[in-house]
Design an enzyme around this catalytic site. Structure first.
Site, PDB file in Angstrom:
ATOM      1  N   SER A  28      -1.024   2.971  -5.297  1.00 20.85           N
ATOM      2  CA  SER A  28       0.415   3.167  -5.346  1.00 20.85           C
ATOM      3  C   SER A  28       0.895   2.958  -6.766  1.00 20.85           C
ATOM      4  O   SER A  28       0.104   2.670  -7.677  1.00 20.85           O
ATOM      5  CB  SER A  28       1.114   2.196  -4.388  1.00 20.85           C
TER       6      SER A  28
ATOM      7  N   HIS B 229       0.843  -1.197   0.000  1.00 22.19           N
ATOM      8  CA  HIS B 229       0.000   0.000   0.000  1.00 22.19           C
ATOM      9  C   HIS B 229       0.878   1.247   0.000  1.00 22.19           C
ATOM     10  O   HIS B 229       1.826   1.344   0.787  1.00 22.19           O
ATOM     11  CB  HIS B 229      -0.907   0.013   1.240  1.00 22.19           C
ATOM     12  N   SER B 230       0.605   2.182  -0.915  1.00 23.86           N
ATOM     13  CA  SER B 230       1.269   3.483  -0.919  1.00 23.86           C
ATOM     14  C   SER B 230       2.793   3.319  -0.969  1.00 23.86           C
ATOM     15  O   SER B 230       3.326   2.737  -1.911  1.00 23.86           O
ATOM     16  CB  SER B 230       0.822   4.276   0.312  1.00 23.86           C
ATOM     17  N   PHE B 231       3.519   3.787   0.036  1.00 23.83           N
ATOM     18  CA  PHE B 231       4.971   3.654   0.063  1.00 23.83           C
ATOM     19  C   PHE B 231       5.392   2.190  -0.060  1.00 23.83           C
ATOM     20  O   PHE B 231       6.407   1.872  -0.687  1.00 23.83           O
ATOM     21  CB  PHE B 231       5.518   4.254   1.364  1.00 23.83           C
TER      22      PHE B 231
END
Length: 325
Positions: free
Chosen positions: A127, A101-103
């Site tokens: 992401s 998720h994301s980063f």
């Protein structure tokens, strides 16, 4: 799948903490959380995913219950890719899937290109596999300078005791800094992201990581294309329609980098790439996990994956006997 176990993996600077769901005999899935989040980010999603898999959600260094960076060190993106490799080495995994998720998607994307023979599936939740330098060229040196100066400032203040706040104050500060998170999800993250003391709680996270852009590795379009060509994994990108479109929040309305990345993934990976948009914000996997669980489950269980497993990877460096999970 509501039951989980805690793991503590030794590394040279201390330990990496993680939590695991399912049987270690199941096919492994490594779950990588977002910036300043922690392994609790997956608490609501994983119980909805296939039960015969083994899910391990790690706390990145300086997050959750994991050790911080050593004194005086800046936080560099490559460190997170490196510690991911250490974690799978400690788990003795040769082949596995990544859910980021994301980063965590950025780290998972780079890991999947650096170690392509190890990753069967790469799943990214709101992401991309890389942060493009499209909006960042004029800022890159400034980021590097600020990261060094920020570290020096924190080193000078290291002897001061950590700030103690009530849990409610800490929650409100978190929600103010992250408007898409929501109160209930904020409480879930703070369960792992704080330590109770006599007069309240202190944050566990390493303060050197306050600003994401200070330690991100921004990749040019040309390099992004070259890196994607190294991927051997099947790739699923789930985009939250009200989520983030750029590392720097002031660029949220600039969708062009996402369009470029999706078009490139489609062009290079062809049938190995799937793109799905879902309603919700950046934390849809926590707030409305049902909106992504079905897509993720279908991808993990698809017949395409089973066929790919039967065909040896063209550029894998390991022998077939060492490619099992």
């Amino acid at each position: 799948m509501g039951l989980f176990s805690e793991l503590k993996l030794a590394v040279p600077w201390g330990h990496i903490a993680a939590k695991a769901w399912g049987s270690p005999k199941g096919r492994p899935v490594l779950c990588l959380h977002g910036w300043l989040d922690n392994a609790n980010s997956f608490d609501r999603l994983i119980p909805l995913l296939p039960r015969d898999l083994y899910y391990v959600a790690m706390d990145f260094r300086g997050h959750g219950l994991s050790s911080h960076f050593g004194p005086g060190l800046c936080c560099h993106f490559q460190n997170f890719v490196s510690e991911t490799r250490r974690v799978v080495e400690a788990l003795k995994w040769k082949r596995f899937s990544i859910l980021g998720h994301s980063f965590g998607g950025f780290v998972g994307g780079m890991f999947s290109c650096v170690f392509p023979e190890m990753v069967d599936e790469l799943i990214m939740l709101d992401s991309l596999p890389f942060a493009l330098d499209t909006n960042e060229v004029d800022n890159l040196l400034t980021y590097k300078r600020k990261a060094i100066e920020h570290t020096l400032q924190l080193d000078a203040a290291a002897k001061k005791p950590p700030r103690v706040l009530s849990l409610e104050e800490t929650l409100q500060r978190l929600l103010k800094a992250n408007t898409q998170l929501g109160e209930e999800c904020g409480k879930i993250l703070l369960q792992r992201g704080t330590t109770r003391v006599a007069t309240g709680v202190v944050m566990n996270r390493d303060r050197r990581m306050d600003l994401l852009e200070h330690c991100m590795e921004f990749v040019s379009r040309e390099r992004a294309v070259l890196f994607i060509k190294k991927l051997q994994a099947r790739v699923l990108l789930i985009k939250a329609l009200q989520g983030y479109y750029d590392v720097r929040r002031e660029n949220d309305n600039k969708k062009e980098p996402v369009v470029f990345m999706v078009d490139t993934l489609k062009s290079v990976l062809k049938e190995r790439f799937q793109y799905v948009e879902v309603p919700g914000n950046h934390y849809v996997h926590m707030q409305q996990p049902n909106r992504v669980a079905g897509v993720v489950s279908s991808f993990l269980e698809s017949e395409d994956r089973l066929q790919a497993q039967l065909e040896p990877l063209a550029s894998a460096t390991q022998t077939p006997s060492s490619q099992g999970p």
